[in-house]
Enzyme design. Structure first.
Site, PDB file in Angstrom:
ATOM      1  N   ASP A 256       0.833  -1.212   0.000  1.00  0.00           N
ATOM      2  CA  ASP A 256       0.000   0.000   0.000  1.00  0.00           C
ATOM      3  C   ASP A 256       0.869   1.264   0.000  1.00  0.00           C
ATOM      4  OD1 ASP A 256      -2.476   1.166  -0.126  1.00  0.00           O
ATOM      5  OD2 ASP A 256      -2.895   1.042   2.019  1.00  0.00           O
ATOM      6  N   ASP A 303      -3.772  -3.165  -5.939  1.00  0.00           N
ATOM      7  CA  ASP A 303      -3.141  -1.830  -5.968  1.00  0.00           C
ATOM      8  C   ASP A 303      -1.653  -1.793  -6.283  1.00  0.00           C
ATOM      9  OD1 ASP A 303      -5.587  -0.885  -5.187  1.00  0.00           O
ATOM     10  OD2 ASP A 303      -4.983  -0.419  -3.142  1.00  0.00           O
ATOM     11  N   ASP A 527     -12.363   0.323   5.231  1.00  0.00           N
ATOM     12  CA  ASP A 527     -11.202   0.598   4.377  1.00  0.00           C
ATOM     13  C   ASP A 527     -10.055   1.226   5.165  1.00  0.00           C
ATOM     14  OD1 ASP A 527     -12.410  -0.158   1.888  1.00  0.00           O
ATOM     15  OD2 ASP A 527     -13.562   1.702   1.969  1.00  0.00           O
TER      16      ASP A 527
HETATM   17  C1  BGC Z   1      -7.337  -4.601   4.796  1.00  0.00           C
HETATM   18  C2  BGC Z   1      -7.218  -6.075   5.066  1.00  0.00           C
HETATM   19  C3  BGC Z   1      -8.573  -6.720   4.968  1.00  0.00           C
HETATM   20  C4  BGC Z   1      -9.248  -6.396   3.658  1.00  0.00           C
HETATM   21  C5  BGC Z   1     -10.649  -6.931   3.563  1.00  0.00           C
HETATM   22  C6  BGC Z   1      -8.046  -4.362   3.490  1.00  0.00           C
HETATM   23  O1  BGC Z   1      -8.288  -2.999   3.348  1.00  0.00           O
HETATM   24  O2  BGC Z   1      -6.078  -4.004   4.801  1.00  0.00           O
HETATM   25  O3  BGC Z   1      -6.669  -6.261   6.338  1.00  0.00           O
HETATM   26  O4  BGC Z   1      -8.454  -8.114   5.101  1.00  0.00           O
HETATM   27  O5  BGC Z   1      -9.290  -5.002   3.472  1.00  0.00           O
HETATM   28  O6  BGC Z   1     -11.520  -6.245   4.388  1.00  0.00           O
END
Ligand code: BGC
Length: 588
Positions: A256, A303, A527
């Site tokens: 990320d 991403d 998110d």
């Molecule tokens: C998170 C993960 C999560 C996924 C599904 C991502 O934004 O970083 O930890 O498993 O979303 O909710």
């Protein structure tokens, strides 16, 4: 996780050649067949109207030779209407009445087996501009099949395409004719919310978002089930029928890189840990013969590769972390390793994450992204055969279709593309973007039978704010803002969007080129936190999740549009779940 565009300034070069460009696929056809011959012959043609206005159009034609290598070629078709070819490129065009003949240019006559040539032209028409129904290449009908030379009469007959695949053979679309796995952990969360029962039996993806998730470490994100537990549960749910289970591979080093909300556990240089302690154990479990009858569909590293295109170098959107991941090569190496190791398992189907239209829909983003996907798919031991397709809109909110906006249309003499919302993007929605991306990926060297997935978990945009028809305004920006179903403040907003709803329910084969609509982001999982929360997951605090934030270059300095009081990314967020239910489109 996050998904964001490069944005901040319009990208437009008047007069710039866009031969073979992506764009709205107004129509596409893949047709034809075989005739007895000495050599193996066969071909596939994709004819795409990439742009159309009242009297004219631009078409791009992709020719793939499926037979033995050719030294020269002649492509023929008939228009069904009064289309006339004006200028063409990458071949010599001639037309007699409705019949068109194109012969190769001196530089693209050689077509290896599975080799492709791209040609294009501008034309005029009146009335309907139908896609031609049939094409021939050197006299052979292009239907996507091949006729083999001198068939040996003792050979067994060709398999019936509706037969189940032999063990070890991948099917064309893993979703076709299959049930979809219901993750009991998500299902229980959903069913525990008022009104949640209505969707609690939908299929959502299982996220392997850290090494601990493989064994199931009782984390708030993944609960107590590890990968093996999920696969065993999927076998039980399958009860002998075909079953798809979706697994998200999401743990790259320096994860990320353009945002903070889903920073992960591995530092930028920990590529060996990624390979040995993350991908290898996942591959071990997936290749257990006990799971051989499942169709395991992976989303590969949301991403990551798009960030290396749009958030690097001298762009105003660049970040130090993305520059570092570009320079050290660990995203590409990690993705290649995942593709190679997982793609080698006969019942695993890899789909590479390809951002969304509001991120990669500009020409200068899409072209380089497709090239980078191809680079990653041919790095190390990986090959394009390890790629079953691409997924768009993972965990994002971009509308599936904008029914009231024609991206190539005008308002009061001004192009829609010039509006603030569209900002010269070539697309306004995910369906057109996904289909065009597919065509471009095939042109770039991916297999011609790849399919696309679209994450429709949260792109429904229903509820009372949804327009019911196009605006009547003659002001360009007002027209677009009142007509669009995507109610975000800016298309670069990605965190816990206020007003969003559940999108199309997961389903196979919804549109040409689309293997399935899927729910990869489990609805109701955050998110990112709207303020800093101490944690041991490596998650940071990204102000794009703070409703009071006024934005950055990646959303052109707009308000974030995020809901308040949000927990860490991946954690359960009941208030968002309620919004998603209330604004679902189609309604629940
Ligand atoms: C998170 C993960 C999560 C996924 C599904 C991502 O934004 O970083 O930890 O498993 O979303 O909710």
């Amino acid at each position: 996780m996050r998904s964001q565009p490069h944005r901040g300034r319009a990208r437009w070069w008047p007069g710039r050649a866009v031969a073979g460009a992506s764009a709205l696929a107004l129509g596409a056809a893949t047709l034809a067949v075989a005739s007895p011959a000495q050599a193996a012959e066969g071909c596939e043609v994709e004819y795409t109207v990439v742009n159309e206005w009242s009297t004219g159009f631009t078409a791009s034609v992709s020719i793939t030779n499926l037979g033995d290598a050719l030294n020269s070629w002649e492509l023929e078709w008939e228009f069904s209407g009064d289309q006339r070819i004006g200028n063409g490129w990458n071949g010599s065009f001639s037309q007699s009445g409705r019949a068109v003949t194109v012969t190769n240019a001196n530089y693209n006559g050689t077509l290896a087996t599975n080799g492709s040539a791209q040609i294009g032209f501008n034309g005029t028409f009146s009335g309907e501009n139908e896609v031609p129904e049939s094409f021939t290449l050197n006299g052979v009908v292009c239907d996507g099949g091949t006729n083999e030379p001198d068939p040996d009469p003792t050979d067994p007959p060709d398999p019936d395409p509706t037969d189940p695949p032999e063990p070890g053979e991948k099917v064309d679309n893993p979703f076709a004719g299959a049930d979809m796995y219901v993750n009991p952990i998500w299902s229980e969360n959903a069913a525990g919310e008022p009104g949640g029962d209505a969707i609690a039996d939908e299929s959502t993806a299982v996220w392997m978002d850290r090494r601990g998730a493989i064994e199931g470490n009782d984390s708030p994100t993944t609960g107590s089930m590890g990968l093996r537990d999920h696969l065993e549960e999927a076998v039980a749910q399958a009860d002998g029928d075909p079953m798809v289970i979706q697994v998200v591979i999401y743990n790259l080093p320096g994860r990320d890189c353009a945002a903070l909300a889903s920073n992960g556990e591995l530092g930028p240089d920990e590529i060996d840990v990624y390979k040995n302690d993350y991908i290898d154990p996942i591959a071990d479990i997936m290749s257990d013969p006990a799971f051989a009858d499942l169709r395991i569909v992976t989303t590969i590293e949301p991403d990551s590769l798009p960030n290396l295109v749009t958030n690097v170098g001298s762009r105003p959107t660049a970040t130090e972390n993305c520059n570092e991941m570009l320079a050290n090569g660990n995203y590409v190496e990690g993705v290649a390793y995942a593709l190679d190791q997982l793609g080698a398992i006969p019942n695993v189907y890899n789909y590479i994450d390809a951002g969304h239209h509001g991120w990669l829909g500009w020409d200068d983003n899409l072209g380089p992204s497709v090239e980078l996907f191809h680079d990653a798919a041919t790095t190390g031991g990986a090959s394009v055969d390890d790629v079953h397709g691409f997924i768009v809109n993972t965990a994002n909110y971009s509308a599936l279709e904008e029914p009231y906006i024609d991206v190539n249309g005008t308002v009061n003499g001004q192009q829609i593309r010039q509006s603030s919302w569209v900002d010269w993007n070539r697309y306004v929605d995910e369906l057109s973007f996904a289909q065009a991306l597919r065509t471009r990926a095939v042109s770039a060297g991916f297999n011609s039978d790849i399919g696309m997935l679209i994450d429709t978990s949260r792109n429904g945009w229903g509820g009372s704010e949804r327009p019911s028809g196009p605006s009547s305004s003659t002001n360009l920006n007002t027209f677009v803002d009142e007509s669009r179903v995507d109610r975000r403040i800016h298309v670069g907003n990605w965190c816990n969007q206020s007003g969003a709803g559940l999108g199309e329910r997961p389903q196979a084969n919804p549109e040409p080129g689309i293997d399935a609509y899927v729910w990869v982001k489990p609805p109701g999982e955050s998110d990112g936190s709207s303020e800093f929360i101490e944690n041991d997951e490596g998650k940071g605090f990204d102000r794009m999740c703070d409703p009071t934030y006024e934005g950055n270059a990646r959303n052109n300095f707009n308000m974030s549009g995020a809901l308040g009081n949000a927990p860490l990314s991946g954690h359960w967020f009941p208030a968002q779940f309620q919004e998603l239910l209330a604004n679902a489109h189609p309604p629940v």
